[in-house]
Design a protein around this motif. Structure first.
Motif, PDB file in Angstrom:
ATOM      1  N   ASP A 120      18.914  29.388  50.805  1.00  0.00           N
ATOM      2  CA  ASP A 120      19.380  28.838  49.537  1.00  0.00           C
ATOM      3  C   ASP A 120      18.682  29.561  48.392  1.00  0.00           C
ATOM      4  O   ASP A 120      17.461  29.726  48.409  1.00  0.00           O
ATOM      5  N   VAL A 121      19.496  29.977  47.406  1.00  0.00           N
ATOM      6  CA  VAL A 121      18.974  30.662  46.225  1.00  0.00           C
ATOM      7  C   VAL A 121      19.495  29.932  44.984  1.00  0.00           C
ATOM      8  O   VAL A 121      20.674  29.587  44.915  1.00  0.00           O
ATOM      9  N   GLU A 122      18.611  29.726  44.032  1.00  0.00           N
ATOM     10  CA  GLU A 122      18.995  29.079  42.775  1.00  0.00           C
ATOM     11  C   GLU A 122      19.283  30.147  41.726  1.00  0.00           C
ATOM     12  O   GLU A 122      18.485  31.067  41.528  1.00  0.00           O
ATOM     13  N   ARG A 123      20.446  30.010  41.085  1.00  0.00           N
ATOM     14  CA  ARG A 123      20.864  30.949  40.042  1.00  0.00           C
ATOM     15  C   ARG A 123      21.587  30.168  38.938  1.00  0.00           C
ATOM     16  O   ARG A 123      22.007  29.035  39.169  1.00  0.00           O
ATOM     17  N   PRO A 124      21.780  30.784  37.766  1.00  0.00           N
ATOM     18  CA  PRO A 124      22.605  30.126  36.744  1.00  0.00           C
ATOM     19  C   PRO A 124      23.978  29.762  37.315  1.00  0.00           C
ATOM     20  O   PRO A 124      24.580  30.558  38.049  1.00  0.00           O
ATOM     21  N   ALA A 125      24.460  28.575  36.978  1.00  0.00           N
ATOM     22  CA  ALA A 125      25.725  28.079  37.524  1.00  0.00           C
ATOM     23  C   ALA A 125      26.933  28.815  36.945  1.00  0.00           C
ATOM     24  O   ALA A 125      27.945  28.979  37.631  1.00  0.00           O
ATOM     25  N   ARG A 126      26.827  29.237  35.690  1.00  0.00           N
ATOM     26  CA  ARG A 126      27.941  29.935  35.030  1.00  0.00           C
ATOM     27  C   ARG A 126      27.415  31.165  34.310  1.00  0.00           C
ATOM     28  O   ARG A 126      26.320  31.135  33.732  1.00  0.00           O
ATOM     29  N   ILE A 127      28.218  32.216  34.324  1.00  0.00           N
ATOM     30  CA  ILE A 127      27.849  33.449  33.622  1.00  0.00           C
ATOM     31  C   ILE A 127      29.083  34.030  32.934  1.00  0.00           C
ATOM     32  O   ILE A 127      30.219  33.689  33.262  1.00  0.00           O
ATOM     33  N   THR A 128      28.832  34.910  31.989  1.00  0.00           N
ATOM     34  CA  THR A 128      29.884  35.759  31.435  1.00  0.00           C
ATOM     35  C   THR A 128      29.452  37.183  31.751  1.00  0.00           C
ATOM     36  O   THR A 128      28.309  37.566  31.479  1.00  0.00           O
ATOM     37  N   VAL A 129      30.359  37.944  32.354  1.00  0.00           N
ATOM     38  CA  VAL A 129      30.040  39.320  32.742  1.00  0.00           C
ATOM     39  C   VAL A 129      31.021  40.271  32.057  1.00  0.00           C
ATOM     40  O   VAL A 129      32.214  40.010  31.980  1.00  0.00           O
ATOM     41  N   ARG A 130      30.458  41.361  31.525  1.00  0.00           N
ATOM     42  CA  ARG A 130      31.261  42.430  30.916  1.00  0.00           C
ATOM     43  C   ARG A 130      31.197  43.626  31.861  1.00  0.00           C
ATOM     44  O   ARG A 130      30.129  43.960  32.383  1.00  0.00           O
ATOM     45  N   PHE A 131      32.338  44.268  32.080  1.00  0.00           N
ATOM     46  CA  PHE A 131      32.404  45.406  33.002  1.00  0.00           C
ATOM     47  C   PHE A 131      33.625  46.254  32.685  1.00  0.00           C
ATOM     48  O   PHE A 131      34.451  45.888  31.846  1.00  0.00           O
ATOM     49  N   GLN A 132      33.732  47.382  33.372  1.00  0.00           N
ATOM     50  CA  GLN A 132      34.933  48.206  33.307  1.00  0.00           C
ATOM     51  C   GLN A 132      35.671  48.056  34.628  1.00  0.00           C
ATOM     52  O   GLN A 132      35.046  47.954  35.688  1.00  0.00           O
ATOM     53  N   ASP A 133      37.000  48.072  34.559  1.00  0.00           N
ATOM     54  CA  ASP A 133      37.783  48.062  35.791  1.00  0.00           C
ATOM     55  C   ASP A 133      38.023  49.506  36.232  1.00  0.00           C
ATOM     56  O   ASP A 133      37.548  50.450  35.581  1.00  0.00           O
ATOM     57  N   VAL A 134      38.742  49.709  37.318  1.00  0.00           N
ATOM     58  CA  VAL A 134      38.928  51.068  37.854  1.00  0.00           C
ATOM     59  C   VAL A 134      39.762  51.962  36.935  1.00  0.00           C
ATOM     60  O   VAL A 134      39.786  53.180  37.113  1.00  0.00           O
ATOM     61  N   GLU A 135      40.424  51.371  35.951  1.00  0.00           N
ATOM     62  CA  GLU A 135      41.176  52.162  34.971  1.00  0.00           C
ATOM     63  C   GLU A 135      40.325  52.480  33.746  1.00  0.00           C
ATOM     64  O   GLU A 135      40.774  53.192  32.847  1.00  0.00           O
ATOM     65  N   GLY A 136      39.107  51.915  33.700  1.00  0.00           N
ATOM     66  CA  GLY A 136      38.209  52.175  32.581  1.00  0.00           C
ATOM     67  C   GLY A 136      38.281  51.145  31.467  1.00  0.00           C
ATOM     68  O   GLY A 136      37.523  51.231  30.496  1.00  0.00           O
ATOM     69  N   ALA A 137      39.179  50.163  31.586  1.00  0.00           N
ATOM     70  CA  ALA A 137      39.295  49.126  30.563  1.00  0.00           C
ATOM     71  C   ALA A 137      38.068  48.217  30.606  1.00  0.00           C
ATOM     72  O   ALA A 137      37.593  47.863  31.686  1.00  0.00           O
TER      73      ALA A 137
END
Length: 172
Positions: A103-120
């Motif tokens: 069992d690992v405790e982590r933040p329950a909710r996150i917002t993540v920014r990333f690029q998809d395979v098309e670069g968007a």
């Protein structure tokens, strides 16, 4: 498309910081395809490029349940830009630490920014298993393993076990 060998602790590469992807080209897209093939064959629900020896900030995730269609998500250069104060526990495992779960405790909710395979550039709010998986895989990109979130005693025990196994395999 092909599978790649998954690095197992105590492999030192798993502790390295992955480099940002500059240009998303055919080589990066091939890496993503190979990572999905490797992850599905393992089987697992998440994989970081460093786990297949590529020091790039790329992760693949598919948390679809058995019987559901595949729901592959590739995140290139992911970064967590917000996280909740509320936490949750999930029993985590790792393809680089086979057959070990805690069992690992982590933040329950996150917002993540990333690029998809098309670069968007995309931003996604995540919770539940998806949030846990994203955090686990981003940890890999930063040279952090899920066992680093455990007590020193548990972590040392796991590392010792896998170090012994690696020594035995090296002798064979």
């Amino acid at each position: 498309m092909s599978t790649r060998p998954i690095l197992i602790i105590p492999e030192p590469k798993l502790r390295t910081l992955s480099e940002p992807v500059g240009k998303i080209d055919s080589e990066v897209r091939k890496l993503v395809e190979d990572m999905f093939d490797t992850m599905y064959e393992a089987p697992g629900i998440g994989l970081a490029a460093i786990q297949v020896g590529e020091q790039k900030r790329v992760i693949t995730i598919d948390i679809a349940r058995e019987g559901e269609g595949k729901q592959p998500v590739a995140l290139i250069n992911p970064e967590i830009i917000a996280e909740s104060e509320e936490t949750s526990f999930y029993k985590e495992g790792c393809l680089s630490i086979p057959d070990y779960y805690e069992d690992v405790e982590r933040p329950a909710r996150i917002t993540v920014r990333f690029q998809d395979v098309e670069g968007a550039v995309r931003e996604v709010e995540a919770d539940g298993l998806f949030a846990t998986c994203v955090q686990h895989e981003i940890d890999h990109l930063n040279g952090v393993l899920f066992i680093d979130h455990l007590s020193k005693l548990k972590r040392d025990r796991v590392v010792k076990k896998f170090t012994k196994m690696a020594r035995r395999e090296a002798v064979l």
